[in-house]
Structure formats: C-alpha cells, structure tokens
Scaffold this active site. Structure first.
Site, short mmCIF file in Angstrom:
data_model
loop_
_atom_site.label_atom_id
_atom_site.label_comp_id
_atom_site.label_asym_id
_atom_site.label_seq_id
_atom_site.Cartn_x
_atom_site.Cartn_y
_atom_site.Cartn_z
N GLU A 288 0.83 -1.21 0.00
CA GLU A 288 0.00 0.00 0.00
C GLU A 288 0.86 1.26 0.00
O GLU A 288 0.44 2.32 -0.45
CB GLU A 288 -0.91 -0.01 1.25
CG GLU A 288 -2.37 0.20 0.89
CD GLU A 288 -3.32 0.05 2.07
OE1 GLU A 288 -4.37 -0.55 1.87
OE2 GLU A 288 -3.02 0.52 3.19
N HIS A 309 7.36 -27.06 -1.45
CA HIS A 309 6.72 -28.14 -2.19
C HIS A 309 5.64 -27.61 -3.13
O HIS A 309 4.81 -28.35 -3.62
CB HIS A 309 6.14 -29.18 -1.21
CG HIS A 309 7.23 -29.78 -0.37
ND1 HIS A 309 7.77 -31.02 -0.64
CD2 HIS A 309 7.91 -29.29 0.70
CE1 HIS A 309 8.74 -31.26 0.25
NE2 HIS A 309 8.84 -30.23 1.06
N LYS A 423 -14.17 0.46 -3.79
CA LYS A 423 -15.26 0.91 -2.91
C LYS A 423 -16.33 1.64 -3.73
O LYS A 423 -17.53 1.42 -3.56
CB LYS A 423 -14.72 1.87 -1.83
CG LYS A 423 -13.83 1.20 -0.82
CD LYS A 423 -13.42 2.18 0.27
CE LYS A 423 -12.29 1.62 1.10
NZ LYS A 423 -11.68 2.60 1.98
#
Ligand code: PA5
Length: 446
Positions: A288, A309, A423
């Site tokens: 961010e 793995h 948003k």
C-alpha cells in the site's frame, strides 16, 4: 539485549556494494525528512516518533482495559480491516501457541471479524460466540469502513441480546478518530470506552497505538517489552546512525538497487508458521505504501518448508524477477530431539540426537544457497528469539525502512488513493444513496 540482524551478503553476486553505498547520503536526507516532516505525506508521520512518545499512562490505561476483558471474557472479537487488524494479528500469532484455539488458556482467545464480508465466516463466528463469554474491540480510524461497520452492526446486536444493552456497552471498546466518523458518534452515544488513533498515523503504521497494543495486551502479551523493542530500533535507525550500523537504511538501499536491476518482486519467506501473518502485515505495509504511480516492488510471501513443495519450483526456475527476504528465528522457544529407531525403516537415523530445528536451519541454508544459485538474490533478517521485544524491533525496522524506501522510489508512501476504486464500484452496485450517477454508469457496463 541483542538486536535483530540484517545480512545482505547473498545479494552481492547480483549487485555491487558500491551501488548500495551510493544511496547513503540520499537515505540520510530521507530519514531527516521523515523526522522533520519535510517529505511527501508529511501529515501522516506521527508513527516515526511513536515508540519513544508512548507514555507510561497510555500503557497503563491500555493494560487495565485489557485486564477488564481478561476478567470477563473467554473470547474477544477484534473488528477491523487492513491496518486496523493486521498488526495485532501478526504479533499475536507470532507469540501464540500454534494450537491456542484448541487449548485452554488463561487469557481470552482473540479472534477477528470485519476483515472480510463472508456470510459463512460470520455465521460460524456467531455460533462460536453463542457458547462463550465474549466482548468486542472495534477498530476503524475513519469510522466509516464498510466491512468492519457491517460486522459491528451484527455482533453488537448479538452482544446486546446476550447481555442487555448496558452490560454489552461495558464489553465494547472502540478505537477510532478523536472526533470524526460514524464509529466515534456511535461510541459517544452508547458510552463505550474509547481510544484514539492519532490523526497523523495511517492505519498500516498504527501497530504501536492502541490499535495494536490493546489486542496484544488482551491476548496476554507484554506490551511494554514490545514498545521497548521498537524504541530501541528507533534509536538504531536514526539519521545520526552510520549506514554500516543502520539496518533499515541498508534494507531500503539494497531492495532499491535490486529493483533497478529488474528484481521487482520481493518474497518474504519464513521457516516458522507463527510468522505467516508478519508477512501479511508486511505485504500491506509495503504494497500500500509503494505500489502507486506505476512503481513499487510487488511484495509476496511464502511459508517454508511447506511452500518449497509448491512455490519453490517457481522461485528456483521461473521468471528471474524475484528476490527473497528470509525472516529467521535463531532460537526456538522449545526443543524436540529426534530419537534413534532400531528398525530405521524411514532411513532417518542419521538425524538421531539432532534437534528438529537443526534440520529446519539446514533446510533454510540449503534453500538460500539453491535460490542464489538459481538467480534469486537473498536478504536475511535474523531475530534472536520470537518474543515481544524483538518483534517490537522488527515492526519499527520495517516501518522506517518503508518510509525510506518509498522516498527513494519518489512516491508518497503514506497515502492509498488506489483502494478507493473498488469501494466506489461496490457502493454503486449496492445503490448506496449519493452514488446514483455511478450506479447508472456501472450498470451500463454490465
Ligand atoms: O493502511 C490503511 O490505511 C488501511 O489499510 C486501513 O487501515 C483500512 O482500510 C481500514 O481503515 P479504517 O481503519 O479507517 O477502517
């Protein structure tokens, strides 16, 4: 007390020491700018001197609030998202028994809500809370974030149903802005105990405020030691500390030199599952802060040896755009020694008498060497032990290095304009009042 260490010697097959040292003067200026508030995002620099600014009274108030929860609750739900929960979760997980949820503990179990909008998660959480004595710490700096607001509306109603409005209010603590936002209004009206998130401290830099400290104290950990670790790291990363001794300056310089050579993905690797959420917190902090204006190193993470793995293949042989930062703990808090087995059907007797941690450390060393051979530069951060003090050091180290690194990149590391896009679309799709124009526009796209 020892300090956490940084070793970047295994990047030096790829970059030169002189390229790193070339950043010295610039970094000194960036640290000064962080302290003097003369760089980008200067209105959000409260975190820089936060460790040394926390008062004894504040710690006492947080501790006594935590003690109240400890007396009255088996479970405390911390409601928040992003910077309003990741720091607490990272530290609590790093210090907790891996199986704390399934074992009886003297301190309340801290669990989380408002960090997703999953209906199944909420249903399963409510059915657990139904059987427990519980309380809520609701955290939102803006006081208007949808995810935690939604979770708080549901859980507040449940708590009031269980205990009655008055008793429920005594089991709720709100951490929010001093005067703004819906949560502040609600908290004042309902008479909740509150703590303030300072205006000049952004969410992802708020672990050393009540946002992180209260949940950590509720979970039974020593917040004074945690703060002490961060204070010591503040002292060790100041602009008057030489580059050779300033590990935050070194980390910021090395990652930017690597970026300039095309290494634009940094993978944080751990060899201890307790550190999983440290990486989640770090990804938010760096993602961010740096990911803007088309710039930034992409922060990713792996849990080794599990992910050797799976992701191990890509790291070893995939696109060569990666560097790796291993966070390693020198001394585990416990010991498991491998015993001899007479049948030795598994062929593991060559390890008998050795501690499991010796195997883990050789896996770590072997992996670092393999990855370096495969073209992945390696930085190693070493914590002497997993305790509150060294985690306090680690948190501040990453924060100050993030500020420096963001300034080297030339971005404002303290805003996050990009998080608004989803948003706006979500509100438009949900037909939130005030979003009518966006609703029309987005529906035309569907
Ligand atoms: O770092 C940040 O600023 C964000 O991740 C915020 O912490 C997150 O969006 C939650 O915001 P708020 O605390 O206002 O609810």
């Amino acid at each position: 007390m020892e300090n956490i260490k940084l070793d970047y010697s295994k990047t030096l097959n790829f970059i030169q020491e002189k390229e790193i040292l070339a950043y010295q003067d610039e970094i000194k200026n960036h640290i000064k700018a962080l302290y003097n508030g003369t760089g980008k995002g200067s209105e959000f620099l409260g975190w820089v001197e936060l460790p040394s600014a926390i008062s004894y009274e504040e710690i006492k108030d947080i501790q006594s609030t935590a003690d109240n929860f400890k007396k009255n609750c088996e479970v405390v739900v911390v409601i928040g998202i992003g910077g309003s929960y990741l720091g607490a979760k990272a530290i609590i997980d790093a210090l907790s028994d891996n199986f704390a949820a399934a074992k009886p503990t003297k301190d309340p179990l801290v669990i989380y809500a408002g960090q997703n909008i999953s209906e199944d998660y909420m249903t399963e959480l409510r059915s657990l809370l139904n059987t427990k004595k519980w309380g809520i710490v609701v955290i939102s700096k803006s006081g208007t974030t949808t995810e935690p607001a939604l979770a708080f509306r549901i859980l507040k109603a449940d708590l009031e149903k269980k205990y009655g409005k008055e008793e429920a209010a005594n089991k709720i603590v709100a951490i929010t802005d001093e005067s703004k936002g819906a949560l502040r209004i609600l908290a004042n009206q309902e008479g909740y105990k509150t703590f303030i998130i300072p205006d000049n401290v952004g969410g992802r830099f708020s672990v050393l405020t009540p946002v992180g400290l209260l949940p950590i104290a509720i979970a039974g950990f020593n917040i004074s030691d945690f703060v002490k670790g961060s204070v010591d790291m503040q002292d060790n990363t100041h602009s008057n500390i030489s580059f050779e001794k300033n590990i935050a300056a070194q980390y910021a310089a090395v990652r930017n030199v690597l970026l300039n050579k095309g290494k634009n993905v940094e993978i944080m690797a751990n060899y201890n599952p307790k550190l999983h959420y440290i990486a989640e917190w770090w990804k938010q902090l760096y993602g961010e802060s740096e990911g803007k204006e088309g710039k930034g190193i992409f922060p990713a993470s792996v849990d080794f040896t599990s992910d050797l793995h799976s992701m191990g293949q890509y790291i070893q042989e995939g696109q060569r755009m990666i560097f790796e930062t291993v966070v390693s703990v020198v001394k585990p808090n416990t010991q498991v020694v491998l015993e001899k087995d007479d049948a030795n059907l598994d062929g593991l007797n060559y390890l008998s008498g050795k501690r499991m941690d010796e195997v883990n450390k050789m896996a770590e060393l072997g992996t670092i060497l393999a990855h370096v051979d495969g073209g992945v530069p390696n930085i190693r951060i070493e914590l002497p032990k997993l305790n509150e003090y060294y985690l306090g050091q680690l948190i501040y180290f990453y924060e100050i290095a993030c500020g420096i690194s963001g300034y080297i990149l030339g971005v404002n590391p303290f805003d996050q304009p990009g998080v608004e896009a989803y948003k706006k679309n979500m509100f438009a799709l949900l037909e939130k009042p005030g979003f009518e124009e966006y609703t029309k526009a987005i529906k035309a796209k569907l």
